[in-house]
Design an enzyme around this catalytic site. Structure first.
Site, short mmCIF file in Angstrom:
data_model
loop_
_atom_site.label_atom_id
_atom_site.label_comp_id
_atom_site.label_asym_id
_atom_site.label_seq_id
_atom_site.Cartn_x
_atom_site.Cartn_y
_atom_site.Cartn_z
N ASP A 32 -5.02 66.32 19.49
CA ASP A 32 -5.60 65.04 19.90
C ASP A 32 -7.11 65.11 19.66
OD1 ASP A 32 -4.32 62.84 22.28
OD2 ASP A 32 -6.37 62.66 21.54
N GLY A 37 -7.19 59.70 24.18
CA GLY A 37 -6.41 60.67 24.96
C GLY A 37 -7.32 61.42 25.92
N GLY A 103 2.35 64.90 4.92
CA GLY A 103 2.09 65.97 3.95
C GLY A 103 2.40 67.33 4.55
N TYR A 146 -4.30 47.24 13.68
CA TYR A 146 -3.22 48.07 14.25
C TYR A 146 -1.90 47.75 13.57
CZ TYR A 146 -0.33 50.21 17.95
OH TYR A 146 0.57 50.98 18.66
N LYS A 150 0.23 50.32 11.13
CA LYS A 150 1.57 50.80 11.48
C LYS A 150 2.60 50.37 10.43
CE LYS A 150 0.97 53.00 15.45
NZ LYS A 150 1.30 54.43 15.61
N TYR A 160 8.01 58.95 1.76
CA TYR A 160 8.20 60.42 1.83
C TYR A 160 9.66 60.77 2.01
CZ TYR A 160 3.52 62.33 1.52
OH TYR A 160 2.31 62.75 1.04
N THR A 176 5.32 49.60 26.93
CA THR A 176 5.75 50.69 27.82
C THR A 176 4.67 50.92 28.86
OG1 THR A 176 6.91 51.67 25.96
CG2 THR A 176 6.50 53.11 27.82
#
Ligand code: UDP
Length: 325
Positions: A32, A37, A103, A146, A150, A160, A176
């Site tokens: 982080d 955070g 990656g 945002y 996303k 990928y 949430t």
């Protein structure tokens, strides 16, 4: 023993995920950069020899010494005021950060799970939202930083998977709430609870008729954990379909806290989605999952967490987070 990397591991969701993974017997690296955070969220794991914390920005070249079996990519500012204050970082972590994390997964043969969002549906024209819906996003609006990051992250994850055969999963997380949300993150749950506890007016944006559906954090983590173990590569909604208006939610908070706070109305932020409710048929079928915690119990547990914090935070300027590069 499997070793997993959780990016955003000191955030609200990332830290709860770390706890669950440790409880399930994994070795966990929480990474982080601590923009949104906080190490307080993982401090209780400090003495656990299966837990490591690394302060690092996932948009930089990513190297982890030793074994990596699974990467959970949860790093991102996630509340509207955070990504309005940190628009470039939000775009970078969703794009460059996801590229670095994928990656690393490719290089190590690790599985990968992307934390995506109901924001990929934007201000939805379809209600409730199922995973087949492509969304209604304003790419140049303030929330676009945002939403588009996303959406790009989902596209990159699928690329990928398709072109490098990385074993990926995508969870679309709906609203949430629970302990470890930041008191001043500006989202409706901590804001209303703080206002109710302090006897301040509850600030309903717009006329409060917009809807949200709130999921308690333990239910969400259960759904994500089941998805991680499952062999399904397209996006899966995880959220609680219990939909209510923001005004109804304000009344619930007043009732549960016993607060006498009045409700006041403030302007609706630009592009604020008018309605949101997850269709969780796929999660029910695929994961045999549905939320268990009802809103009363979840809100009471969240209030208990916030009560101790409200008095300590008095005098702080709401919504401000430190400037970063
Ligand atoms: N909201 C509100 N008052 C507040 C904070 C938020 O009425 O003090 C509204 C916001 O406009 C939105 C809903 O509550 O309609 C949920 O906002 P939040 O920021 O929690 O998350 P979002 O679902 O918009 O990402």
């Amino acid at each position: 023993m499997q070793r997993v990397l959780v990016t955003g591991g000191a955030g609200f969701l990332g830290s709860h995920l770390c706890d669950r993974l440790l409880a399930e017997g994994y070795r966990v690296i929480a990474m982080d950069n601590l923009i949104t955070g906080n190490t307080d969220n993982v401090a209780h794991n400090a003495r656990d020899r299966h837990f490591e914390f690394v302060k690092y920005d996932v948009t930089q070249y990513l190297y982890i010494e030793g074994q990596v079996d699974f990467i959970f990519h949860f790093a991102s500012p996630a509340s509207p005021i955070d990504y309005l204050q940190l628009p470039i970082q939000t775009l970078k972590v969703g794009s460059i950060g996801t590229h670095k994390a994928l990656g690393l997964a490719f290089a190590r043969g690790a599985k990968f799970l992307l934390a995506s969002t109901s924001e990929v549906y934007g201000d939805p024209m379809l209600h409730p939202q199922d995973e087949c819906y492509w969304g209604n996003v304003n790419p140049i609006g303030p929330r676009g930083v945002y939403d588009e990051a996303k959406r790009f992250a989902e596209a990159l994850t699928m690329a990928y998977h398709r072109y490098h055969s990385v074993d990926t999963r995508i969870v679309r997380i709906f609203n949430t709430y629970g302990p470890r949300m930041r008191l001043f993150d500006g989202r409706v749950v901590p804001t209303f609870i703080r206002q109710a506890i302090e006897g301040e007016p509850l600030t309903v944006y717009g006329d409060g008729s917009q809807t949200r559906s709130f999921c308690y954090v333990s239910d969400l983590i259960e759904g994500i954990f089941r998805l991680a173990l499952c062999d399904y590569h397209e996006p899966v909604n995880i959220g609680n379909p219990n939909e209510m208006t923001v005004l109804e939610f304000a009344q619930i908070i007043r009732r549960i806290t016993g607060s006498k706070s009045e409700i006041i109305f403030e302007p609706l932020p630009e592009d604020d989605p008018k309605q949101r409710q997850p269709d969780i048929s796929l999660a029910r079928r695929l994961l045999d999952w549905e939320p268990k915690v009802d809103i009363e119990d979840g809100i009471r547990q969240t209030i208990d967490y916030f009560r101790g914090r409200v008095s300590g935070a008095r005098g702080r300027v709401g919504g401000k987070i430190p400037p970063t590069t």
